[in-house]
Motif scaffolding. Structure first.
Motif, PDB file in Angstrom:
ATOM      1  N   ILE A 158    -112.628 -64.069  57.763  1.00  0.00           N
ATOM      2  CA  ILE A 158    -111.848 -63.531  56.737  1.00  0.00           C
ATOM      3  C   ILE A 158    -110.465 -62.645  56.400  1.00  0.00           C
ATOM      4  CG2 ILE A 158    -114.358 -61.562  57.338  1.00  0.00           C
ATOM      5  CD1 ILE A 158    -111.894 -59.699  57.994  1.00  0.00           C
ATOM      6  N   ILE A 159    -110.252 -62.788  55.541  1.00  0.00           N
ATOM      7  CA  ILE A 159    -108.352 -62.797  54.775  1.00  0.00           C
ATOM      8  C   ILE A 159    -108.611 -61.232  54.259  1.00  0.00           C
ATOM      9  CG2 ILE A 159    -107.007 -62.912  52.932  1.00  0.00           C
ATOM     10  CD1 ILE A 159    -107.637 -65.468  55.148  1.00  0.00           C
ATOM     11  N   VAL A 160    -107.461 -60.587  55.077  1.00  0.00           N
ATOM     12  CA  VAL A 160    -107.312 -58.974  54.639  1.00  0.00           C
ATOM     13  C   VAL A 160    -105.559 -59.155  54.116  1.00  0.00           C
ATOM     14  CG1 VAL A 160    -107.016 -56.883  55.668  1.00  0.00           C
ATOM     15  CG2 VAL A 160    -108.488 -58.776  57.296  1.00  0.00           C
ATOM     16  N   LYS A 161    -105.770 -58.054  52.984  1.00  0.00           N
ATOM     17  CA  LYS A 161    -104.291 -58.467  52.749  1.00  0.00           C
ATOM     18  C   LYS A 161    -104.437 -56.985  51.870  1.00  0.00           C
ATOM     19  CE  LYS A 161    -105.961 -60.981  49.203  1.00  0.00           C
ATOM     20  NZ  LYS A 161    -106.383 -62.041  48.007  1.00  0.00           N
ATOM     21  N   PRO A 162    -102.653 -56.568  51.461  1.00  0.00           N
ATOM     22  CA  PRO A 162    -102.422 -55.396  50.672  1.00  0.00           C
ATOM     23  C   PRO A 162    -102.624 -55.639  49.346  1.00  0.00           C
ATOM     24  CG  PRO A 162    -100.687 -56.152  50.881  1.00  0.00           C
ATOM     25  CD  PRO A 162    -101.747 -56.940  51.753  1.00  0.00           C
ATOM     26  N   PHE A 172    -103.716 -61.675  56.382  1.00  0.00           N
ATOM     27  CA  PHE A 172    -103.592 -62.333  57.225  1.00  0.00           C
ATOM     28  C   PHE A 172    -105.018 -62.870  57.383  1.00  0.00           C
ATOM     29  CE2 PHE A 172    -101.121 -57.805  58.000  1.00  0.00           C
ATOM     30  CZ  PHE A 172    -100.150 -58.125  59.337  1.00  0.00           C
ATOM     31  N   ARG A 173    -105.168 -63.701  58.553  1.00  0.00           N
ATOM     32  CA  ARG A 173    -106.158 -64.251  58.455  1.00  0.00           C
ATOM     33  C   ARG A 173    -106.736 -64.100  59.770  1.00  0.00           C
ATOM     34  NH1 ARG A 173    -107.317 -70.318  58.960  1.00  0.00           N
ATOM     35  NH2 ARG A 173    -110.171 -70.091  59.370  1.00  0.00           N
ATOM     36  N   VAL A 174    -107.884 -63.491  59.974  1.00  0.00           N
ATOM     37  CA  VAL A 174    -108.712 -62.695  61.573  1.00  0.00           C
ATOM     38  C   VAL A 174    -109.957 -63.867  61.422  1.00  0.00           C
ATOM     39  CG1 VAL A 174    -110.200 -61.347  62.425  1.00  0.00           C
ATOM     40  CG2 VAL A 174    -107.614 -60.789  60.981  1.00  0.00           C
ATOM     41  N   LYS A 175    -110.038 -64.835  62.559  1.00  0.00           N
ATOM     42  CA  LYS A 175    -111.443 -65.654  63.119  1.00  0.00           C
ATOM     43  C   LYS A 175    -112.569 -65.096  63.571  1.00  0.00           C
ATOM     44  CE  LYS A 175    -108.136 -69.544  62.573  1.00  0.00           C
ATOM     45  NZ  LYS A 175    -107.465 -70.639  63.637  1.00  0.00           N
ATOM     46  N   VAL A 179    -109.633 -61.164  67.036  1.00  0.00           N
ATOM     47  CA  VAL A 179    -108.512 -60.975  67.706  1.00  0.00           C
ATOM     48  C   VAL A 179    -107.361 -60.224  66.499  1.00  0.00           C
ATOM     49  CG1 VAL A 179    -106.321 -62.288  69.396  1.00  0.00           C
ATOM     50  CG2 VAL A 179    -108.476 -62.930  69.515  1.00  0.00           C
ATOM     51  N   ASN A 180    -106.764 -58.964  66.952  1.00  0.00           N
ATOM     52  CA  ASN A 180    -105.949 -58.008  66.556  1.00  0.00           C
ATOM     53  C   ASN A 180    -106.148 -57.068  65.200  1.00  0.00           C
ATOM     54  OD1 ASN A 180    -104.613 -58.783  67.954  1.00  0.00           O
ATOM     55  ND2 ASN A 180    -103.430 -60.507  67.075  1.00  0.00           N
ATOM     56  N   LEU A 181    -108.518 -57.602  64.928  1.00  0.00           N
ATOM     57  CA  LEU A 181    -108.749 -57.102  63.741  1.00  0.00           C
ATOM     58  C   LEU A 181    -108.219 -55.507  63.604  1.00  0.00           C
ATOM     59  CD1 LEU A 181    -110.102 -57.049  61.549  1.00  0.00           C
ATOM     60  CD2 LEU A 181    -112.673 -56.739  62.731  1.00  0.00           C
ATOM     61  N   GLY A 182    -108.723 -54.650  64.920  1.00  0.00           N
ATOM     62  CA  GLY A 182    -108.586 -53.658  64.935  1.00  0.00           C
ATOM     63  C   GLY A 182    -107.198 -53.261  64.523  1.00  0.00           C
ATOM     64  N   VAL A 183    -105.626 -53.191  64.926  1.00  0.00           N
ATOM     65  CA  VAL A 183    -104.232 -53.431  64.630  1.00  0.00           C
ATOM     66  C   VAL A 183    -104.233 -54.158  63.262  1.00  0.00           C
ATOM     67  CG1 VAL A 183    -103.870 -55.795  65.867  1.00  0.00           C
ATOM     68  CG2 VAL A 183    -102.235 -53.407  65.680  1.00  0.00           C
ATOM     69  N   ILE A 184    -105.080 -54.828  63.269  1.00  0.00           N
ATOM     70  CA  ILE A 184    -104.196 -55.970  61.367  1.00  0.00           C
ATOM     71  C   ILE A 184    -105.076 -54.202  60.306  1.00  0.00           C
ATOM     72  CG2 ILE A 184    -105.105 -57.040  60.025  1.00  0.00           C
ATOM     73  CD1 ILE A 184    -105.095 -59.093  62.325  1.00  0.00           C
ATOM     74  N   ILE A 187    -103.280 -50.767  60.193  1.00  0.00           N
ATOM     75  CA  ILE A 187    -101.837 -51.674  59.379  1.00  0.00           C
ATOM     76  C   ILE A 187    -101.813 -51.454  57.993  1.00  0.00           C
ATOM     77  CG2 ILE A 187     -99.724 -53.105  59.277  1.00  0.00           C
ATOM     78  CD1 ILE A 187    -100.311 -53.853  61.871  1.00  0.00           C
ATOM     79  N   ILE A 188    -102.553 -52.373  58.053  1.00  0.00           N
ATOM     80  CA  ILE A 188    -103.185 -52.712  56.170  1.00  0.00           C
ATOM     81  C   ILE A 188    -103.619 -51.688  55.706  1.00  0.00           C
ATOM     82  CG2 ILE A 188    -105.760 -53.178  56.570  1.00  0.00           C
ATOM     83  CD1 ILE A 188    -102.677 -55.513  55.008  1.00  0.00           C
ATOM     84  N   THR A 189    -104.470 -50.566  56.482  1.00  0.00           N
ATOM     85  CA  THR A 189    -105.084 -49.193  55.758  1.00  0.00           C
ATOM     86  C   THR A 189    -103.852 -47.767  55.989  1.00  0.00           C
ATOM     87  OG1 THR A 189    -106.568 -48.294  57.843  1.00  0.00           O
ATOM     88  CG2 THR A 189    -107.600 -50.193  56.165  1.00  0.00           C
ATOM     89  N   ALA A 190    -102.951 -48.080  56.796  1.00  0.00           N
ATOM     90  CA  ALA A 190    -102.335 -47.060  57.095  1.00  0.00           C
ATOM     91  C   ALA A 190    -103.502 -45.843  57.846  1.00  0.00           C
ATOM     92  CB  ALA A 190    -101.523 -46.362  55.722  1.00  0.00           C
ATOM     93  N   ASN A 191    -103.958 -46.283  58.512  1.00  0.00           N
ATOM     94  CA  ASN A 191    -104.791 -45.413  59.280  1.00  0.00           C
ATOM     95  C   ASN A 191    -105.986 -44.453  58.745  1.00  0.00           C
ATOM     96  OD1 ASN A 191    -104.015 -46.057  62.857  1.00  0.00           O
ATOM     97  ND2 ASN A 191    -101.630 -44.666  61.494  1.00  0.00           N
ATOM     98  N   GLU A 192    -106.359 -45.466  58.046  1.00  0.00           N
ATOM     99  CA  GLU A 192    -107.364 -44.942  56.573  1.00  0.00           C
ATOM    100  C   GLU A 192    -106.970 -43.877  56.031  1.00  0.00           C
ATOM    101  OE1 GLU A 192    -110.936 -43.486  59.147  1.00  0.00           O
ATOM    102  OE2 GLU A 192    -111.741 -45.956  59.481  1.00  0.00           O
ATOM    103  N   THR A 193    -105.782 -44.333  55.675  1.00  0.00           N
ATOM    104  CA  THR A 193    -104.598 -43.902  53.995  1.00  0.00           C
ATOM    105  C   THR A 193    -105.475 -44.002  53.237  1.00  0.00           C
ATOM    106  OG1 THR A 193    -102.996 -43.224  54.889  1.00  0.00           O
ATOM    107  CG2 THR A 193    -104.344 -42.000  55.884  1.00  0.00           C
ATOM    108  N   GLU A 194    -104.662 -45.697  53.275  1.00  0.00           N
ATOM    109  CA  GLU A 194    -104.779 -47.229  52.092  1.00  0.00           C
ATOM    110  C   GLU A 194    -105.749 -47.437  51.568  1.00  0.00           C
ATOM    111  OE1 GLU A 194    -100.468 -48.355  51.587  1.00  0.00           O
ATOM    112  OE2 GLU A 194     -99.610 -46.539  52.433  1.00  0.00           O
TER     113      GLU A 194
END
Length: 314
Positions: A158-162, A172-175, A179-184, A187-194
């Motif tokens: 998948i691709i994750v983007k603001p 971000f690309r997550v294969k 790997v790093n899906l949790g931290v991405i 970051i991308i949701t500002a801890n589920e606020t965005e």
């Protein structure tokens, strides 16, 4: 009567005239005898309900060393302008939105604003694609990490983007290994606020992220395919992608025409569709680019088509 063109953009000193679409627009306007008034967002203001700006009346030439000249500085009512182009790059933040409200005041006084300020407020470049769900890849917009995780479990790659980025920033690309899906996700949701957007990865990106331009409801028959280089998954030119002008193929043309037919009635005269394969990933209406690259490769004047459409409405 001389047509007065206002243009709101990022600092003119920083542009690359070989690639800058706003510069191409101003050259075409100058060729037509327009007066050109340059301003930045922080030059806009309201005085007792009157939309105003501190502006520079400029002239331009195709010379990288001295490509613009300030002829005079003025303070004007934006309602005095014939047409006002919004060419400020994203992010579409609060300052951008405030600017569109000022534009609406100018519009009420008779100034033609391109693109329509109401459309600029209503149609986020990524969210706009949701109105055309038949033409987009599997997509979710969410602020929840669990939903991003479930989307990844379903689609594997998948691709994750603001929602407010541009130029490939913070994509971000997550294969399949996640790997790093949790931290991405954090970051991308500002801890589920965005809210953020997640899309299924499309291998067709290797053939280019195609920028297809629409002018006044018509599809320009040439596009710019932006190809990733090296190990990059992003084709954006700002992220190091390589631009390759090409003709719009039949499948992409059908999709682009289906979207283009709705644009004019919304007051959206200039649009940049981003397509991977034959799927739409973004509908750019804030400050679409790639005009100069396409015009350098094919016998077409895209800006002339835009100003023909503008003059039709003046």
């Amino acid at each position: 009567m001389t047509i007065k063109l206002g243009i709101v953009m990022d600092p003119i000193e920083s542009i690359n005239i070989k690639k800058d679409t706003s510069f191409a627009m101003m050259l075409e306007a100058q060729k037509r005898g327009y007066e050109i008034y340059y301003m930045q967002v922080n030059d806009l203001y309201i005085d007792n309900g009157e939309p105003r700006a501190s502006v520079k009346q400029i002239s331009l030439k195709e010379d990288p060393a001295t490509f613009f000249k300030v002829n005079k500085e003025l303070d004007i009512n934006l309602g005095e302008l014939s047409v006002l182009l919004m060419r400020k790059d994203p992010p579409v933040d609060s300052q951008f939105i405030y600017a569109t409200h000022i534009f609406s005041l100018a519009q009420a006084q008779g100034t033609l604003v391109v693109n329509n300020p109401q459309a600029l407020r209503d149609f986020n470049e990524k969210l706009f694609t949701s109105w055309y769900a038949n033409y987009i890849p599997p997509t979710m917009v969410t602020a929840k990490k669990a939903q991003i995780k479930a989307f990844h479990k379903q689609h594997k790659d998948i691709i994750v983007k603001p929602l407010d980025g541009m130029g490939g920033t913070s994509i971000f690309r997550v294969k399949e290994d996640a790997v790093n899906l949790g931290v991405i996700s954090e970051i991308i949701t500002a801890n589920e606020t965005e809210h953020a957007m997640v899309q299924a990865y499309m291998p067709e990106i290797k053939l280019g992220d195609k920028r297809i331009l629409l002018v006044d409801g018509e599809v320009i028959p040439y596009c710019l395919a932006r190809l990733p280089t090296g190990t990059e998954t992003r084709g954006n030119l700002a992220a190091g992608g390589r631009g390759e002008p090409q003709e719009v193929n039949e499948a992409d043309m059908q999709v682009a025409q289906a979207i283009a037919k709705d644009m004019s009635e919304k007051g959206i005269l200039f649009v940049g569709l981003d397509m991977i394969g034959n799927k739409v990933t973004e509908i750019n209406i804030t400050s679409p680019t790639c005009v100069r690259e396409i015009e350098a490769a094919y016998p077409i004047n895209i800006c002339a088509r835009l100003f023909d459409a503008i003059e039709k409405r003046l």
